[in-house]
Write a protein that holds these residues in place. Structure first.
Motif, PDB file in Angstrom:
ATOM      1  N   ARG A  50      10.195  70.295 -96.852  1.00  0.00           N
ATOM      2  CA  ARG A  50       9.568  69.215 -96.077  1.00  0.00           C
ATOM      3  C   ARG A  50       8.427  69.761 -95.223  1.00  0.00           C
ATOM      4  O   ARG A  50       7.385  69.122 -95.093  1.00  0.00           O
ATOM      5  N   ILE A  51       8.627  70.946 -94.657  1.00  0.00           N
ATOM      6  CA  ILE A  51       7.578  71.567 -93.848  1.00  0.00           C
ATOM      7  C   ILE A  51       6.381  71.935 -94.722  1.00  0.00           C
ATOM      8  O   ILE A  51       5.234  71.767 -94.313  1.00  0.00           O
ATOM      9  N   LEU A  52       6.644  72.424 -95.918  1.00  0.00           N
ATOM     10  CA  LEU A  52       5.571  72.837 -96.834  1.00  0.00           C
ATOM     11  C   LEU A  52       4.624  71.674 -97.123  1.00  0.00           C
ATOM     12  O   LEU A  52       3.410  71.869 -97.219  1.00  0.00           O
ATOM     13  N   LYS A  53       5.161  70.467 -97.225  1.00  0.00           N
ATOM     14  CA  LYS A  53       4.323  69.287 -97.482  1.00  0.00           C
ATOM     15  C   LYS A  53       3.332  69.048 -96.349  1.00  0.00           C
ATOM     16  O   LYS A  53       2.264  68.501 -96.554  1.00  0.00           O
ATOM     17  N   ARG A  54       3.687  69.463 -95.124  1.00  0.00           N
ATOM     18  CA  ARG A  54       2.811  69.291 -93.969  1.00  0.00           C
ATOM     19  C   ARG A  54       1.784  70.407 -93.840  1.00  0.00           C
ATOM     20  O   ARG A  54       0.785  70.248 -93.159  1.00  0.00           O
ATOM     21  N   TYR A 139       5.911  72.513 -83.131  1.00  0.00           N
ATOM     22  CA  TYR A 139       7.055  71.676 -82.757  1.00  0.00           C
ATOM     23  C   TYR A 139       6.735  70.191 -82.916  1.00  0.00           C
ATOM     24  O   TYR A 139       7.591  69.411 -83.315  1.00  0.00           O
ATOM     25  N   GLN A 140       5.518  69.797 -82.629  1.00  0.00           N
ATOM     26  CA  GLN A 140       5.137  68.389 -82.798  1.00  0.00           C
ATOM     27  C   GLN A 140       5.200  67.995 -84.266  1.00  0.00           C
ATOM     28  O   GLN A 140       5.673  66.912 -84.608  1.00  0.00           O
ATOM     29  N   THR A 141       4.738  68.888 -85.144  1.00  0.00           N
ATOM     30  CA  THR A 141       4.813  68.613 -86.576  1.00  0.00           C
ATOM     31  C   THR A 141       6.267  68.457 -87.012  1.00  0.00           C
ATOM     32  O   THR A 141       6.599  67.549 -87.771  1.00  0.00           O
ATOM     33  N   LEU A 142       7.135  69.332 -86.522  1.00  0.00           N
ATOM     34  CA  LEU A 142       8.562  69.215 -86.842  1.00  0.00           C
ATOM     35  C   LEU A 142       9.116  67.887 -86.342  1.00  0.00           C
ATOM     36  O   LEU A 142       9.856  67.200 -87.059  1.00  0.00           O
ATOM     37  N   ARG A 143       8.756  67.534 -85.129  1.00  0.00           N
ATOM     38  CA  ARG A 143       9.239  66.275 -84.548  1.00  0.00           C
ATOM     39  C   ARG A 143       8.780  65.080 -85.381  1.00  0.00           C
ATOM     40  O   ARG A 143       9.527  64.125 -85.595  1.00  0.00           O
ATOM     41  N   ASP A 144       7.547  65.128 -85.870  1.00  0.00           N
ATOM     42  CA  ASP A 144       6.997  64.033 -86.676  1.00  0.00           C
ATOM     43  C   ASP A 144       7.801  63.805 -87.955  1.00  0.00           C
ATOM     44  O   ASP A 144       7.808  62.694 -88.494  1.00  0.00           O
ATOM     45  N   ILE A 145       8.449  64.861 -88.457  1.00  0.00           N
ATOM     46  CA  ILE A 145       9.252  64.713 -89.684  1.00  0.00           C
ATOM     47  C   ILE A 145      10.751  64.809 -89.384  1.00  0.00           C
ATOM     48  O   ILE A 145      11.558  65.092 -90.267  1.00  0.00           O
ATOM     49  N   ASN A 146      11.096  64.545 -88.121  1.00  0.00           N
ATOM     50  CA  ASN A 146      12.503  64.489 -87.673  1.00  0.00           C
ATOM     51  C   ASN A 146      13.273  65.773 -87.909  1.00  0.00           C
ATOM     52  O   ASN A 146      14.440  65.755 -88.336  1.00  0.00           O
TER      53      ASN A 146
END
Length: 172
Positions: A50-54, A139-146
């Motif tokens: 999921r992180i890789l997609k971002r 951390y904001q990116t992580l938060r955006d994808i829960n």
């Protein structure tokens, strides 16, 4: 790079392009909580996908997953491969503190006496702010994808010379 109850993390060279990678090998043979290790592995692999997609520059890049079988053909370990940095924030803090203490001990007696009353700060506020400016958007990116990183510590923030900044790692 590290070892724990789950297995180990090694710094390796990807022979295809000679890049340095982190290889997290999770044991499933000979461990009490085999299902827990498998579950943890699957969750971490899914989070990394999921992180890789971002494609965030300060989140560990997921490079692949595979398993290792023993001589009998039974899967003994599950393996995650991510980008590796050059050193952890923990190592950097230790180095800076050693250098700071060493320089203070080598100072003149009068300077040493005056410095006893000062805080022993390894980093300036500007340096801390630079780190936060890199890690906070991660951390904001992580938060955006829960996704919430529940193991933030200096060992899980690494510096990458290639990226010129810090990277958040370990989503297990």
């Amino acid at each position: 790079l590290g070892e724990g109850a789950f297995g180990s993390v090694d710094k390796c060279v990807d022979i295809r392009d000679r890049t340095i990678v982190a290889v997290k090998k999770i044991k499933i043979i000979g461990v009490k909580d085999k299902l827990g290790n498998i579950s943890s592995f699957l969750v971490e692999a899914e989070i990394l996908k999921r992180i890789l997609k971002r494609s965030h520059p300060y989140l560990a890049k997921f490079l692949g997953v595979f398993y290792v079988k023993d001589n009998a053909g039974i899967v003994e370990s599950l393996v995650l491969v991510t980008e590796a940095g050059d050193f952890s924030l923990k190592e950097l803090i230790k180095f800076r503190l050693r250098e700071l203490i060493k320089s203070r001990l080598q100072g003149k007696d009068e300077e040493r006496e005056n410095s006893k009353n000062l805080n022993l700060a390894a980093y300036t506020p500007e340096e801390v702010l630079l780190l936060l400016k890199q890690i906070a958007p991660a951390y904001q990116t992580l938060r955006d994808i829960n996704i919430y990183h529940s193991d933030t510590k200096p060992e899980n923030i690494i510096f990458s010379r290639e990226k010129g900044g810090f990277i958040l790692i370990d989503f297990g």
